[in-house]
Structure formats: C-alpha cells, structure tokens
Motif scaffolding. Structure first.
Motif, PDB file in Angstrom:
ATOM      1  N   GLY A 220       0.777  -1.226   0.000  1.00 31.23           N
ATOM      2  CA  GLY A 220       0.000   0.000   0.000  1.00 31.23           C
ATOM      3  C   GLY A 220       0.812   1.282   0.000  1.00 31.23           C
ATOM      4  O   GLY A 220       0.253   2.378   0.071  1.00 31.23           O
ATOM      5  N   LEU A 221       2.131   1.177  -0.102  1.00 31.02           N
ATOM      6  CA  LEU A 221       2.989   2.355   0.049  1.00 31.02           C
ATOM      7  C   LEU A 221       3.590   2.868  -1.258  1.00 31.02           C
ATOM      8  O   LEU A 221       4.291   3.890  -1.254  1.00 31.02           O
ATOM      9  CB  LEU A 221       4.127   2.044   1.025  1.00 31.02           C
ATOM     10  CG  LEU A 221       3.712   1.749   2.471  1.00 31.02           C
ATOM     11  CD1 LEU A 221       4.927   1.299   3.283  1.00 31.02           C
ATOM     12  CD2 LEU A 221       3.052   2.957   3.113  1.00 31.02           C
ATOM     13  N   GLU A 248      -2.100   1.816   9.781  1.00 36.62           N
ATOM     14  CA  GLU A 248      -0.868   1.107  10.107  1.00 36.62           C
ATOM     15  C   GLU A 248       0.336   1.629   9.322  1.00 36.62           C
ATOM     16  O   GLU A 248       1.409   1.031   9.353  1.00 36.62           O
ATOM     17  CB  GLU A 248      -1.036  -0.397   9.814  1.00 36.62           C
ATOM     18  CG  GLU A 248      -2.243  -1.043  10.468  1.00 36.62           C
ATOM     19  CD  GLU A 248      -2.163  -1.005  11.983  1.00 36.62           C
ATOM     20  OE1 GLU A 248      -1.039  -1.057  12.523  1.00 36.62           O
ATOM     21  OE2 GLU A 248      -3.229  -0.909  12.622  1.00 36.62           O
ATOM     22  N   GLN A 249       0.175   2.745   8.628  1.00 37.31           N
ATOM     23  CA  GLN A 249       1.215   3.190   7.697  1.00 37.31           C
ATOM     24  C   GLN A 249       1.975   4.440   8.132  1.00 37.31           C
ATOM     25  O   GLN A 249       2.909   4.857   7.460  1.00 37.31           O
ATOM     26  CB  GLN A 249       0.582   3.447   6.320  1.00 37.31           C
ATOM     27  CG  GLN A 249      -0.017   2.190   5.690  1.00 37.31           C
ATOM     28  CD  GLN A 249      -0.839   2.498   4.453  1.00 37.31           C
ATOM     29  OE1 GLN A 249      -1.545   3.498   4.393  1.00 37.31           O
ATOM     30  NE2 GLN A 249      -0.750   1.630   3.456  1.00 37.31           N
ATOM     31  N   GLY A 250       1.582   5.037   9.235  1.00 39.03           N
ATOM     32  CA  GLY A 250       2.148   6.313   9.640  1.00 39.03           C
ATOM     33  C   GLY A 250       3.655   6.317   9.759  1.00 39.03           C
ATOM     34  O   GLY A 250       4.338   7.193   9.209  1.00 39.03           O
ATOM     35  N   ARG A 251       4.200   5.343  10.466  1.00 33.68           N
ATOM     36  CA  ARG A 251       5.640   5.312  10.695  1.00 33.68           C
ATOM     37  C   ARG A 251       6.408   5.165   9.394  1.00 33.68           C
ATOM     38  O   ARG A 251       7.418   5.842   9.162  1.00 33.68           O
ATOM     39  CB  ARG A 251       5.991   4.155  11.635  1.00 33.68           C
ATOM     40  CG  ARG A 251       7.463   4.032  12.024  1.00 33.68           C
ATOM     41  CD  ARG A 251       7.906   5.224  12.869  1.00 33.68           C
ATOM     42  NE  ARG A 251       8.544   6.272  12.077  1.00 33.68           N
ATOM     43  CZ  ARG A 251       8.712   7.516  12.491  1.00 33.68           C
ATOM     44  NH1 ARG A 251       8.260   7.883  13.681  1.00 33.68           N
ATOM     45  NH2 ARG A 251       9.291   8.413  11.724  1.00 33.68           N
ATOM     46  N   ASP A 275      -3.423   6.515  13.216  1.00 33.81           N
ATOM     47  CA  ASP A 275      -2.704   7.367  12.268  1.00 33.81           C
ATOM     48  C   ASP A 275      -3.617   7.679  11.092  1.00 33.81           C
ATOM     49  O   ASP A 275      -4.245   6.792  10.521  1.00 33.81           O
ATOM     50  CB  ASP A 275      -1.454   6.653  11.747  1.00 33.81           C
ATOM     51  CG  ASP A 275      -0.415   6.421  12.825  1.00 33.81           C
ATOM     52  OD1 ASP A 275      -0.606   6.924  13.950  1.00 33.81           O
ATOM     53  OD2 ASP A 275       0.584   5.742  12.549  1.00 33.81           O
ATOM     54  N   ARG A 276      -3.682   8.976  10.691  1.00 32.72           N
ATOM     55  CA  ARG A 276      -4.566   9.330   9.595  1.00 32.72           C
ATOM     56  C   ARG A 276      -3.936  10.305   8.607  1.00 32.72           C
ATOM     57  O   ARG A 276      -4.169  10.219   7.412  1.00 32.72           O
ATOM     58  CB  ARG A 276      -5.865   9.937  10.155  1.00 32.72           C
ATOM     59  CG  ARG A 276      -6.904  10.278   9.113  1.00 32.72           C
ATOM     60  CD  ARG A 276      -7.261   9.067   8.254  1.00 32.72           C
ATOM     61  NE  ARG A 276      -7.795   7.983   9.044  1.00 32.72           N
ATOM     62  CZ  ARG A 276      -8.061   6.786   8.549  1.00 32.72           C
ATOM     63  NH1 ARG A 276      -7.822   6.508   7.286  1.00 32.72           N
ATOM     64  NH2 ARG A 276      -8.541   5.822   9.330  1.00 32.72           N
ATOM     65  N   VAL A 277      -3.123  11.254   9.092  1.00 30.72           N
ATOM     66  CA  VAL A 277      -2.544  12.269   8.220  1.00 30.72           C
ATOM     67  C   VAL A 277      -1.073  12.473   8.590  1.00 30.72           C
ATOM     68  O   VAL A 277      -0.734  12.538   9.776  1.00 30.72           O
ATOM     69  CB  VAL A 277      -3.310  13.606   8.339  1.00 30.72           C
ATOM     70  CG1 VAL A 277      -2.580  14.722   7.589  1.00 30.72           C
ATOM     71  CG2 VAL A 277      -4.728  13.463   7.814  1.00 30.72           C
ATOM     72  N   ILE A 278      -0.236  12.562   7.564  1.00 29.31           N
ATOM     73  CA  ILE A 278       1.203  12.825   7.757  1.00 29.31           C
ATOM     74  C   ILE A 278       1.528  14.160   7.102  1.00 29.31           C
ATOM     75  O   ILE A 278       1.114  14.413   5.972  1.00 29.31           O
ATOM     76  CB  ILE A 278       2.080  11.723   7.132  1.00 29.31           C
ATOM     77  CG1 ILE A 278       1.583  10.325   7.534  1.00 29.31           C
ATOM     78  CG2 ILE A 278       3.540  11.930   7.519  1.00 29.31           C
ATOM     79  CD1 ILE A 278       1.614  10.048   9.009  1.00 29.31           C
ATOM     80  N   ALA A 279       2.275  14.992   7.809  1.00 31.49           N
ATOM     81  CA  ALA A 279       2.666  16.305   7.282  1.00 31.49           C
ATOM     82  C   ALA A 279       4.168  16.495   7.431  1.00 31.49           C
ATOM     83  O   ALA A 279       4.766  16.062   8.418  1.00 31.49           O
ATOM     84  CB  ALA A 279       1.918  17.411   8.017  1.00 31.49           C
TER      85      ALA A 279
END
Length: 286
Positions: A220-221, A248-251, A275-279
């Motif tokens: 998924g990345l 499960e993808q934040g890190r 985890d939902r949003v990365i900035a």
C-alpha cells in the motif's frame, strides 16, 4: 384508489433493505425517500403521513432495489456530503470520507496560496481548501479523465472554477511550477485488505483510487514512495506536503518523508486515535 402514505412505502423499502442485509437499512431508506421526494432529509418526518404520488413511490422503490444490490447511497442520489458541502460523485471517483476531513483541518493550518492536489478524484480536498481560503488557487491532477470531469463539475457547483485548474497526469508528471501546499489522499489499501472491503466499496468504487496494486504482497505504500520522491521538487521553501494514510502506515510514511529531506514530520491521528494524516515541511533556505 387511495394513495398509500409515504410512511407505508418507507416501511416497505426498509424491509427490502433489511432482507438484503444492508447495514443501517432504516437510515438509508429514509435518505432515499427524501431523495425520491426531492426534499431535505430533515423535513421527511413532517410529510410521512401524506399520500405519496405513484411516480415518487416508483422512484423510491427503484432506488431501494439499487441499494439492495449494495450500490452506495451516494451513487444513487449522486452526491456525498463533505466538510459541510455536497459533492457530486460517480463510479469514476472515490467517495469523500469523514476521515479525510482531518486532512482538511491540518492543511488549513498550513494553507498557502498555491495548492496542488495529487489524485484529486472528485476534487473534494482541493475544492474544499479553495472554498475555505478565498485568496488561494489550485491545481488538481488525476490519471482519470472521467474523475476530472466530476471534479470540474464540483468546482463549478461551488463557484471556485475560476481558481481551480485540472489536468490529466500520472502523479506529478504534468505538474508545473511551485506550490505552497501539496496534498493527497492516494491509494493505500494493501492487496490483502482489498479482499475484506465492503461490497459498496469493492464493487462500485474505482480500484485505481483504492489500491496501488491488487497483488497480495502489495504493502500500500507505492504511491507514497513516488510522492515523497517527486513532490518536494515542486514545494516552495517552507511549503508543506500533507497526505492521508492508512492506520498502520504512519511510521513508514514518516520515514519516507524524512528520507526526502522534509522537516517537522508529524502524524495527526483520527478520533479513534489511529494514524490518519502525515505532514512534512520543506526546509526554508538560509
């Protein structure tokens, strides 16, 4: 012959949905009845005891049959609410989700005057930001011409079409110039997770907007790898890259942002603590 009341027809429709094991059958039936009657859902209770014209009853039961086949309500009525506005949707675009409103909240904190939305779909993210920030302009890129047609329709409906531009593009291939803010809700569902999706999603939403790869070992990345590699080249100094992600993808995405040279990389969580949003911010030169 006396016409049946809306209440009776609503009951019949609800039973059809329950028999088809449709989740929240009563809620969906009420929404479809409001659609069939062309009234605001909040007014439905006021008219349930009234006789219902045959044409309206037929329209309602046709919608119920569609829903019983697990077609999403939004695709039947043609709109989906997002951040206080109604957006046109179709089988060509991903329905805007409530979780994505977190991306909007984060982006508005950093929002600059020139915005790029990658994989814009219905345009819900870009157009919401433009509607909230009257001094901004934006470019929405998507690989699907059909999706862009929906986005343009939404831009016109929200009266921001004079500030919104769209182009067919495989991620950033058609991006030109620099942007203060780059946002994206890319396909991030893993190959294994695709098999567990609800029929409303798996059968009616475009797979290209859900997952980068249907193979079982897809993590998924892949789309994040492309975005982290190419987006910083189109960010102004001090500009922000903000993406939605799976819980499960934040890190892993933080690591990609770090490797791309972004600073202040952080995770914003949803109301369930996932985890939902990365900035991440492009460093300011000097």
């Amino acid at each position: 012959m006396t016409e049946e009341t809306a209440q009776l027809i609503l009951f019949k429709g609800t039973q059809v949905l329950k028999s088809a094991d449709v989740p929240d059958a009563a809620r969906d039936a009420r929404r479809l009845m409001a659609y069939a009657m062309d009234i605001d859902p909040g007014r439905l209770t006021l008219v349930l005891q009234d006789p219902i014209p045959k044409a309206v009853a037929t329209r309602f039961m046709d919608a119920i049959q569609n829903r019983s086949r697990r077609r999403p309500v939004s695709h039947i009525i043609g709109t989906r609410a997002f951040y206080g506005r109604d957006f046109h949707v179709s089988d060509a675009v991903l329905d805007p989700r409530p979780e994505t409103e977190i991306l909007i909240e984060v982006a508005l904190t950093y929002c600059g005057k020139r915005i790029l939305d990658l994989g814009t779909g219905s345009g819900a993210i870009l157009l919401t930001l433009l509607a909230e920030r009257a001094d901004s302009t934006g470019l929405g890129l998507d690989i699907s011409p059909e999706a862009l047609a929906v986005a343009r329709k939404n831009a016109a409906a929200l009266s921001v079409d004079n500030r919104a531009y769209f182009a067919v593009s495989d991620w950033l291939e058609a991006a030109e110039g620099m942007f203060d803010l780059i946002v994206s809700n890319p396909p991030y569902i893993t190959g294994a997770e695709m098999l567990d999706l609800a029929p409303e999603v798996l059968n009616y939403e475009p797979h290209i907007a859900l997952t980068p790869d249907m193979t079982p070992d897809n993590d998924g990345l892949d789309c994040y790898r492309i975005i982290a590699r190419d987006a910083p080249n189109h960010l102004t100094a001090g500009g922000w890259l903000i993406v939605e992600c799976g819980p499960e993808q934040g890190r892993a995405i933080c690591d990609l942002f770090d490797c791309a040279g972004l600073q202040g990389v952080c995770v914003h969580r949803d109301l369930d603590g996932r985890d939902r949003v990365i900035a991440g911010q492009k460093p300011i030169s000097g």
